[in-house]
Design an enzyme around this catalytic site. Sequence first.
Site, PDB file in Angstrom:
ATOM      1  N   ARG A   1      34.808  69.297  16.008  1.00 50.27           N
ATOM      2  CA  ARG A   1      33.629  71.078  14.986  1.00 50.27           C
ATOM      3  C   ARG A   1      32.386  70.756  14.973  1.00 50.27           C
ATOM      4  O   ARG A   1      32.070  71.155  14.133  1.00 50.27           O
ATOM      5  CB  ARG A   1      34.285  71.073  13.549  1.00 50.27           C
ATOM      6  CG  ARG A   1      35.855  70.952  13.557  1.00 50.27           C
ATOM      7  CD  ARG A   1      36.583  71.787  14.149  1.00 50.27           C
ATOM      8  NE  ARG A   1      38.179  72.120  13.682  1.00 50.27           N
ATOM      9  CZ  ARG A   1      39.263  71.164  14.079  1.00 50.27           C
ATOM     10  NH1 ARG A   1      39.039  70.908  15.221  1.00 50.27           N
ATOM     11  NH2 ARG A   1      40.560  71.681  13.874  1.00 50.27           N
TER      12      ARG A   1
ATOM     13  N   SER B   1      40.222  76.039   7.458  1.00 48.87           N
ATOM     14  CA  SER B   1      40.128  74.022   7.305  1.00 48.87           C
ATOM     15  C   SER B   1      38.886  74.388   6.214  1.00 48.87           C
ATOM     16  O   SER B   1      38.061  74.844   7.029  1.00 48.87           O
ATOM     17  CB  SER B   1      40.524  73.070   7.730  1.00 48.87           C
ATOM     18  OG  SER B   1      41.680  73.006   8.421  1.00 48.87           O
TER      19      SER B   1
ATOM     20  N   GLU C   1      33.063  72.725   6.511  1.00 47.63           N
ATOM     21  CA  GLU C   1      33.677  73.011   7.089  1.00 47.63           C
ATOM     22  C   GLU C   1      32.224  74.520   7.646  1.00 47.63           C
ATOM     23  O   GLU C   1      32.468  74.568   8.748  1.00 47.63           O
ATOM     24  CB  GLU C   1      34.890  72.342   7.975  1.00 47.63           C
ATOM     25  CG  GLU C   1      34.832  72.841   9.702  1.00 47.63           C
ATOM     26  CD  GLU C   1      35.403  73.769   9.524  1.00 47.63           C
ATOM     27  OE1 GLU C   1      35.537  74.169  11.318  1.00 47.63           O
ATOM     28  OE2 GLU C   1      36.680  74.653   9.048  1.00 47.63           O
TER      29      GLU C   1
HETATM   30  N1  EPU Z   1      48.608  66.350   4.011  1.00 50.46           N
HETATM   31  C1  EPU Z   1      48.804  65.164   2.607  1.00 50.46           C
HETATM   32  N2  EPU Z   1      49.252  67.116   2.143  1.00 50.46           N
HETATM   33  C2  EPU Z   1      48.928  68.040   2.891  1.00 50.46           C
HETATM   34  C3  EPU Z   1      48.766  68.275   4.083  1.00 50.46           C
HETATM   35  C4  EPU Z   1      48.580  67.294   5.049  1.00 50.46           C
HETATM   36  O1  EPU Z   1      48.409  64.525   2.347  1.00 50.46           O
HETATM   37  O2  EPU Z   1      49.740  68.956   1.717  1.00 50.46           O
HETATM   38  C5  EPU Z   1      47.835  64.734   5.106  1.00 50.46           C
HETATM   39  C6  EPU Z   1      49.013  64.392   5.811  1.00 50.46           C
HETATM   40  O3  EPU Z   1      48.585  63.067   5.675  1.00 50.46           O
HETATM   41  C7  EPU Z   1      48.925  65.210   7.330  1.00 50.46           C
HETATM   42  C8  EPU Z   1      47.628  65.300   7.472  1.00 50.46           C
HETATM   43  O4  EPU Z   1      46.912  65.359   6.327  1.00 50.46           O
HETATM   44  O5  EPU Z   1      49.972  64.019   7.915  1.00 50.46           O
HETATM   45  C9  EPU Z   1      47.101  66.166   8.262  1.00 50.46           C
HETATM   46  O6  EPU Z   1      47.385  67.054   8.069  1.00 50.46           O
HETATM   47  P1  EPU Z   1      47.747  68.776   8.895  1.00 50.46           P
HETATM   48  O7  EPU Z   1      48.306  68.120  10.253  1.00 50.46           O
HETATM   49  O8  EPU Z   1      48.128  69.949   8.739  1.00 50.46           O
HETATM   50  O9  EPU Z   1      46.517  68.844   9.611  1.00 50.46           O
HETATM   51  P2  EPU Z   1      44.671  68.909   9.286  1.00 50.46           P
HETATM   52  O10 EPU Z   1      44.123  67.503   9.266  1.00 50.46           O
HETATM   53  O11 EPU Z   1      45.134  68.782   7.513  1.00 50.46           O
HETATM   54  C10 EPU Z   1      43.282  69.763  11.392  1.00 50.46           C
HETATM   55  C11 EPU Z   1      42.125  70.427  12.046  1.00 50.46           C
HETATM   56  C12 EPU Z   1      42.653  72.111  12.040  1.00 50.46           C
HETATM   57  C13 EPU Z   1      44.186  72.154  12.930  1.00 50.46           C
HETATM   58  C14 EPU Z   1      45.300  71.191  12.560  1.00 50.46           C
HETATM   59  C15 EPU Z   1      46.622  70.468  13.854  1.00 50.46           C
HETATM   60  C16 EPU Z   1      40.300  69.920  10.394  1.00 50.46           C
HETATM   61  C17 EPU Z   1      39.453  70.018   9.631  1.00 50.46           C
HETATM   62  N3  EPU Z   1      42.167  71.442  10.057  1.00 50.46           N
HETATM   63  O12 EPU Z   1      44.450  69.861   9.771  1.00 50.46           O
HETATM   64  O13 EPU Z   1      42.235  73.130  12.249  1.00 50.46           O
HETATM   65  O14 EPU Z   1      45.047  73.592  13.066  1.00 50.46           O
HETATM   66  O15 EPU Z   1      44.466  69.508  12.063  1.00 50.46           O
HETATM   67  O16 EPU Z   1      45.533  70.326  14.774  1.00 50.46           O
HETATM   68  O17 EPU Z   1      40.367  69.198  11.386  1.00 50.46           O
HETATM   69  C18 EPU Z   1      40.692  75.005  10.843  1.00 50.46           C
HETATM   70  O18 EPU Z   1      39.960  73.839  11.666  1.00 50.46           O
HETATM   71  O19 EPU Z   1      40.627  75.437  10.389  1.00 50.46           O
HETATM   72  C19 EPU Z   1      42.324  74.435  11.535  1.00 50.46           C
HETATM   73  C20 EPU Z   1      42.891  74.480  10.605  1.00 50.46           C
END
Ligand code: EPU
Length: 336
Positions: free
Chosen positions: A159, A228, A324
Amino acid sequence: MRTLTNISAIPYSTFRFNAQLAAVTEFASVAELDIFHFDTTPVVLGEGSNTIFMQDLTAPVIRFVADSKMITELDAHHVLVHVEAGHNWHKLVSWAVEQQLWGIENLALIPGSVGAAPVQNIGAYGVELSDSCLYVDFYHWQQRKVQRIAAGRCRFGYRDSVFKHALAGKGVIVAVGFCLSRQPNPVLGYNGLDHLPANVAINSILDQVIVVRSSKLPDPAVLANCGSFFKNPVIALQHYTALKTKYADMPGFSQPDNTVKIPAAWLIEQQGFKGKHYGEVGCYKLQPLVIVNHGAGTAAQLEQLVTAVQQQVLSAYNIQLEVEVRMLNGAGQPVR
Ligand code: EPU
């Protein structure tokens, strides 16, 4: 070129705070940028899907809205797609999928414009823009000309890019060049795509990404948000190992340089913020990393929530969450 003055910011940010914008100028060509003069550094805006106006904005807003694309054969298997910055990102992904061009299908449904995509090196489901970006065309205010910046010099990171640092405020992205492949190259490692067969059709990947995204992330057209809100923090392995003794179920993803990426969503959820509101502003009930505005939210409510999340995560885990999203004050400067 057209300029609108003293207008509501609501259509210009998917967070939809009720601020005023002093002036918004839209440019349909580089020739129009050549004749534009300004006294204050303008705020460059795409579709406003990563920008929040915390106050009425006195700095001028500019938008580059040209949206053509051109395709050139590079070799037997690869094409160059040159896309002007005003093109909608998801429309580009859908078009590439229709053309059976591989490389950006996992980035379906990300809100925003093509020009904004390199700034934060958008990424999802194991793919980042930097994986297929060849160059970024940047119109430099001082030089008054377009400079082609090869991807290797864009300093793409998680990012992150040169456009957030050395080139911040120095100009506007007018086009992006992508190298897409006619040969299948599915990236299916991510949870939610991992059940798809290795010979999956490109349009099935697109469909599945849309299903997974829609199940977790609120549609900004329905519930105001900017995706995010915080970056997933990257901490030293030693720090992670120490935290693991106390929080055995803390997830972490090893990075190449003895660091670990921690899901910010987990930290925020553990601190009790999932679904929690400050007035009309709250952490989304299905994915607490996304902050939503239920309608009449205010900048003060958002400040309160962001401060509380950051303070609690810092005191519990000694991890500083980095915002972010771009939160702008009246002069167009980031407030955090
Ligand atoms: N998790 C929780 N509780 C929740 C949801 C998630 O504990 O309610 C934890 C779990 O451990 C899960 C982990 O968070 O395995 C990852 O969650 P998720 O797969 O939803 O991904 P994220 O890290 O929250 C990132 C990007 C998103 C992107 C997704 C999918 C960033 C800041 N965000 O989210 O990007 O769509 O991965 O690849 O890196 C954005 O940048 O605006 C965005 C939406």
